[in-house]
Design a protein around this motif. Structure first.
Motif, mmCIF file in Angstrom:
data_model
loop_
_atom_site.group_PDB
_atom_site.id
_atom_site.type_symbol
_atom_site.label_atom_id
_atom_site.label_comp_id
_atom_site.label_asym_id
_atom_site.label_seq_id
_atom_site.Cartn_x
_atom_site.Cartn_y
_atom_site.Cartn_z
ATOM 1 N N ALA A 166 -1.640 -4.774 -77.429
ATOM 2 C CA ALA A 166 -1.069 -3.547 -77.047
ATOM 3 C C ALA A 166 -0.031 -3.521 -76.127
ATOM 4 C CB ALA A 166 -2.234 -2.666 -76.971
ATOM 5 N N ASP A 167 -0.357 -4.699 -74.984
ATOM 6 C CA ASP A 167 0.607 -4.641 -73.735
ATOM 7 C C ASP A 167 1.957 -4.925 -74.190
ATOM 8 O OD1 ASP A 167 -1.728 -3.925 -72.032
ATOM 9 O OD2 ASP A 167 -2.037 -6.309 -71.779
ATOM 10 N N VAL A 168 2.125 -5.855 -75.226
ATOM 11 C CA VAL A 168 3.315 -6.251 -75.959
ATOM 12 C C VAL A 168 4.263 -5.031 -76.311
ATOM 13 C CG1 VAL A 168 4.610 -7.748 -77.225
ATOM 14 C CG2 VAL A 168 2.347 -8.564 -76.296
ATOM 15 N N ASN A 169 3.413 -4.007 -77.077
ATOM 16 C CA ASN A 169 3.951 -2.786 -77.551
ATOM 17 C C ASN A 169 4.475 -1.873 -76.320
ATOM 18 O OD1 ASN A 169 3.861 -3.094 -80.403
ATOM 19 N ND2 ASN A 169 1.953 -2.099 -80.753
ATOM 20 N N ARG A 170 3.731 -2.131 -75.321
ATOM 21 C CA ARG A 170 4.012 -0.953 -74.166
ATOM 22 C C ARG A 170 5.221 -1.702 -73.554
ATOM 23 N NH1 ARG A 170 -0.842 -1.498 -72.149
ATOM 24 N NH2 ARG A 170 -1.521 0.524 -72.670
ATOM 25 N N VAL A 171 5.286 -2.774 -73.347
ATOM 26 C CA VAL A 171 6.653 -3.365 -72.784
ATOM 27 C C VAL A 171 7.779 -3.140 -73.880
ATOM 28 C CG1 VAL A 171 7.875 -5.679 -72.186
ATOM 29 C CG2 VAL A 171 5.517 -5.019 -71.547
ATOM 30 N N THR A 172 7.477 -3.288 -75.053
ATOM 31 C CA THR A 172 8.642 -3.047 -76.266
ATOM 32 C C THR A 172 9.246 -1.625 -75.923
ATOM 33 O OG1 THR A 172 7.848 -4.972 -77.615
ATOM 34 C CG2 THR A 172 9.165 -2.921 -78.483
ATOM 35 N N LEU A 173 8.102 -0.785 -75.850
ATOM 36 C CA LEU A 173 8.488 0.800 -75.508
ATOM 37 C C LEU A 173 9.422 1.155 -74.365
ATOM 38 C CD1 LEU A 173 8.359 3.743 -76.448
ATOM 39 C CD2 LEU A 173 6.194 3.784 -75.248
#
Length: 233
Positions: free
Chosen positions: A131-138
């Motif tokens: 989920a942290d990866v999606n957060r940075v992508t956003l």
């Protein structure tokens, strides 16, 4: 999760056939600014995923002789059979498309405990979340928007919800179809992620299946299209 050794060995047989492992996901605090900055140095999503989930400290890792590379697959069966390598650190990836638009990526990487076992305790950890990866992508997609695109947004980045990881139990479960995004009753966009984490000390399975952390994630291109409303969840 398992009540006895017989259960573990039974599952190990299934995992060996699938070429993958299992474990519940690790809890993770939101990544620090330093961790995010280090991960953002990698434009390739699965390389960034490896850095983020293992909290890989690249300077210390490279001082220990470490290198990081990615092998992309276009054939799902070949990707399913692939395994990430710890030395040299090599991740594998598989992208699905909506027409010609990259939509979702599956990344196979190594767990933090396997990296510290090989390269030393200072190079990685504790384990992070997909989920942290999606957060940075956003965050990256939001920063890339032009003034005209910001005016045209259907979903505001600050209203997007990053969902916790959905844990996979087996490799086949992790490879199964998974939503790239959802929308709740209030119209808010949600970004889910799917994880498969197999720590190095997992009992009852072959060593080849240990020390893995896999993630299923949205691509930056598709997230931008969702925010602008050119595709729908």
């Amino acid at each position: 999760m398992f009540r006895n050794l017989r259960s573990i060995l039974a599952v190990a047989t299934v995992l060996a056939a699938a070429g993958l492992g299992l474990t519940p996901p690790a809890a993770s605090a939101e990544p620090s600014e330093a961790e995010t900055a280090e991960a953002e140095a990698f434009p390739q999503l699965c390389l960034r995923t490896q850095v983020q989930t293992a909290k890989l400290r690249m300077l210390k890792f490279r001082r220990q002789g470490g290198t990081l590379s990615e092998v992309p697959y276009t054939d799902l069966a070949a990707f399913a059979a692939s395994k990430p390598q710890v030395q040299p650190l090599t991740v594998t990836s598989y992208v699905t498309y909506d027409a010609n638009l990259p939509k979702q990526v599956r990344c196979k990487g190594k767990s933090a405990d396997h990296l510290t076992d090989v390269y030393g305790s200072a190079v990685a950890g504790p384990e992070g979340a997909c989920a942290d990866v999606n957060r940075v992508t956003l965050r990256q997609v939001s920063r890339s928007l032009t003034p005209e695109e910001r005016k045209a947004l259907v979903h505001r980045p600050n209203k997007v919800v990053i969902d916790p990881d959905t844990p996979a139990i087996t490799g086949q479960d992790w490879l199964a179809d998974f939503p790239v995004a959802t929308k709740d009753a209030g119209g808010n966009l949600h970004l889910p992620s799917k994880s498969l984490l197999v720590p190095l000390d997992t009992p009852g399975i072959p060593d080849a299946f240990k020390g893995q952390h896999y993630c299923t994630l949205i691509t930056p291109e598709y997230l931008k299209a969702l925010l602008l409303g050119t595709v729908r969840p």
